[in-house]
Scaffold this motif. Structure first.
Motif, PDB file in Angstrom:
ATOM      1  N   UNK A 177      47.254  32.238  31.427  1.00  0.00           N
ATOM      2  CA  UNK A 177      46.718  33.164  30.704  1.00  0.00           C
ATOM      3  C   UNK A 177      45.276  33.371  30.413  1.00  0.00           C
ATOM      4  N   UNK A 178      44.860  34.688  30.395  1.00  0.00           N
ATOM      5  CA  UNK A 178      43.378  34.831  29.919  1.00  0.00           C
ATOM      6  C   UNK A 178      43.543  36.113  29.224  1.00  0.00           C
ATOM      7  N   UNK A 214      41.795  43.002  26.302  1.00  0.00           N
ATOM      8  CA  UNK A 214      41.687  42.795  27.432  1.00  0.00           C
ATOM      9  C   UNK A 214      42.037  41.410  28.053  1.00  0.00           C
ATOM     10  N   UNK A 215      42.388  41.616  29.451  1.00  0.00           N
ATOM     11  CA  UNK A 215      43.150  40.309  30.275  1.00  0.00           C
ATOM     12  C   UNK A 215      42.406  40.144  31.401  1.00  0.00           C
ATOM     13  N   UNK A 216      43.051  39.296  32.209  1.00  0.00           N
ATOM     14  CA  UNK A 216      42.453  38.898  33.690  1.00  0.00           C
ATOM     15  C   UNK A 216      42.993  39.925  34.464  1.00  0.00           C
ATOM     16  N   UNK A 217      42.540  40.582  35.535  1.00  0.00           N
ATOM     17  CA  UNK A 217      43.112  41.445  36.709  1.00  0.00           C
ATOM     18  C   UNK A 217      43.722  40.428  37.578  1.00  0.00           C
ATOM     19  N   UNK A 218      43.648  39.361  37.654  1.00  0.00           N
ATOM     20  CA  UNK A 218      43.811  38.418  38.825  1.00  0.00           C
ATOM     21  C   UNK A 218      44.164  36.951  38.300  1.00  0.00           C
ATOM     22  N   UNK A 222      38.726  36.620  38.093  1.00  0.00           N
ATOM     23  CA  UNK A 222      38.146  35.194  38.501  1.00  0.00           C
ATOM     24  C   UNK A 222      38.236  35.213  40.095  1.00  0.00           C
ATOM     25  N   UNK A 223      39.074  35.834  40.865  1.00  0.00           N
ATOM     26  CA  UNK A 223      39.359  35.925  42.087  1.00  0.00           C
ATOM     27  C   UNK A 223      37.948  35.961  43.155  1.00  0.00           C
ATOM     28  N   UNK A 224      37.012  37.117  42.725  1.00  0.00           N
ATOM     29  CA  UNK A 224      36.004  36.963  43.403  1.00  0.00           C
ATOM     30  C   UNK A 224      35.148  35.909  43.504  1.00  0.00           C
ATOM     31  N   UNK A 225      34.979  35.368  42.108  1.00  0.00           N
ATOM     32  CA  UNK A 225      34.232  34.025  41.948  1.00  0.00           C
ATOM     33  C   UNK A 225      34.804  32.924  42.732  1.00  0.00           C
ATOM     34  N   UNK A 226      36.071  32.893  42.961  1.00  0.00           N
ATOM     35  CA  UNK A 226      36.755  31.805  43.394  1.00  0.00           C
ATOM     36  C   UNK A 226      36.430  32.118  44.852  1.00  0.00           C
TER      37      UNK A 226
END
Ligand code: KG4
Ligand code: ZN
Length: 336
Positions: free
Chosen positions: A148-149, A164-168, A220-224
């Protein structure tokens, strides 16, 4: 002659994923809560598969839960008949795993003839911070874990508005994936934060995800992917860890601070496994907000946080749960 009000000992159980957690808290008549015990069995069986195997998790919970409960009672210096209420996670989580703790908790409550409270896993993460401060609405709550985020506004006790929440990927998931691609081991969060102490946070100029958005989501997926490319281009694991951690912390803190400004909240609870991160704690401490983190051992999944959520429900006068309620894999906390 009236009975002197006595402290209530609440036993909490969490078996939502791959940790068997049993904790005990004491709620005194003046409303103070103290953690008396917190025992967690972290299942190692999943490491060989690189992820949690649901059926194996259920079986391990069945095999361990008695022993973990005995350990918690021993740690608290109590016998089982001293328990005055039982709380257990009913969701969200792996249904087979949840059922073990839920049925165990219900059976225990019935055998002891005490109230039973079904608890929401995320409410447990949030109330883990009640070990450190008297948590009264209004406040903001950032839950950052492996699954969860979520950023909630809590305008009134028991009311949760998702802002708000994570999109990925979840924040912890991103720590785990970046650690894995850089060969830093599992679980990734502690591995990244340890390697980061030997790296340069400015070595890789990662961009802050969703910078400039007007909302309060995370990504966070772009960062990953950027981390993977930087690693392939020759960044050392230490520099990658430090730079990734800086960017991840920045997006979590900046977005939460903007949400605090937008809602006017002064108190922020930061909880879940990623809340154990030193750099995240330091960055939040520098914001000037009143930031509350869970106490030691209460960031990652555990039973004491469920007992603390149970204590909050009891203090708020919520009725006990029916004993025929089931476990739910998907259970949104926000009720708005
Ligand atoms: O709350 P939790 O135990 O389980 C879930 O409900 O998901 O959180 C586990 C997550 C993992 O992704 C782990 O890598 C992360 O929390 N974590 C950390 C740290 N310790 C655990 N992430 C960053 N820094 C840490 N020190
Ligand atoms: Zn959790």
């Amino acid at each position: 002659m009236t009975d002197r009000p006595r402290p209530l000992r609440i036993l909490g159980i969490d078996t939502s994923c791959d940790d068997t957690g049993v904790g005990i808290v004491e709620l005194t008549p003046d409303g103070r809560v103290t953690v008396l015990a917190n025992r967690v069995w972290s299942q190692a069986v999943h490491a060989q598969y690189g992820g949690v195997m649901p059926e194996l998790a259920s079986r391990e919970h069945v095999e361990r839960i008695d022993q973990i409960m005995e350990g918690a009672l021993h740690e608290a210096g109590l016998s089982v008949t001293d328990i005055g209420a039982v709380a257990a996670t009913s969701g969200p989580g792996l249904v087979g795993a949840l059922l073990v703790g839920l049925m165990y908790g219900k059976g225990l409550a019935q055998a002891l003839n005490v109230p039973f409270h079904a608890a929401h896993h995320l409410e447990g993460h949030i109330f883990a911070a009640a070990s450190e401060a008297d948590l009264r609405a209004p406040f903001l709550a950032l839950v950052v874990s492996g699954g969860h985020t979520h950023l909630f506004d809590v305008p009134r006790d028991g009311e949760y508005v998702l802002v708000g929440a994570t999109r990925d990927d979840a924040a912890g998931e991103a720590f785990d994936k970046v650690a894995r691609l850089a060969g830093l081991g599992y679980p990734g969060g502690p591995a990244i934060s340890e390697a980061a102490t030997r790296g340069d946070p400015n070595a890789v100029p990662f961009k802050e995800p969703l910078k400039g958005q007007s909302g309060f989501d995370f990504s966070f997926s772009g960062l990953k992917t950027a981390a993977l490319l930087a690693y392939r281009a020759g960044a050392t694991p230490e520099n990658l860890a430090a730079s990734f951690q800086r960017a991840a912390v920045q997006t979590l803190v900046n977005t939460t601070v903007r949400a605090a400004q937008a809602t006017g909240r002064r108190t922020v609870v930061v909880s879940g496994g990623v809340a154990a991160n030193r750099a995240l704690r330091d960055a939040f401490a520098a914001t000037g907000l009143h930031v509350v983190f869970p106490g030691k051992g209460l960031n990652t999944d555990n039973g004491a946080m469920i007992a603390l959520a149970g204590a909050a429900a009891i203090q708020a006068g919520r009725p006990a749960s029916a004993l025929d309620g089931g476990a739910t894999a998907y259970a949104p906390l926000a009720n708005a």
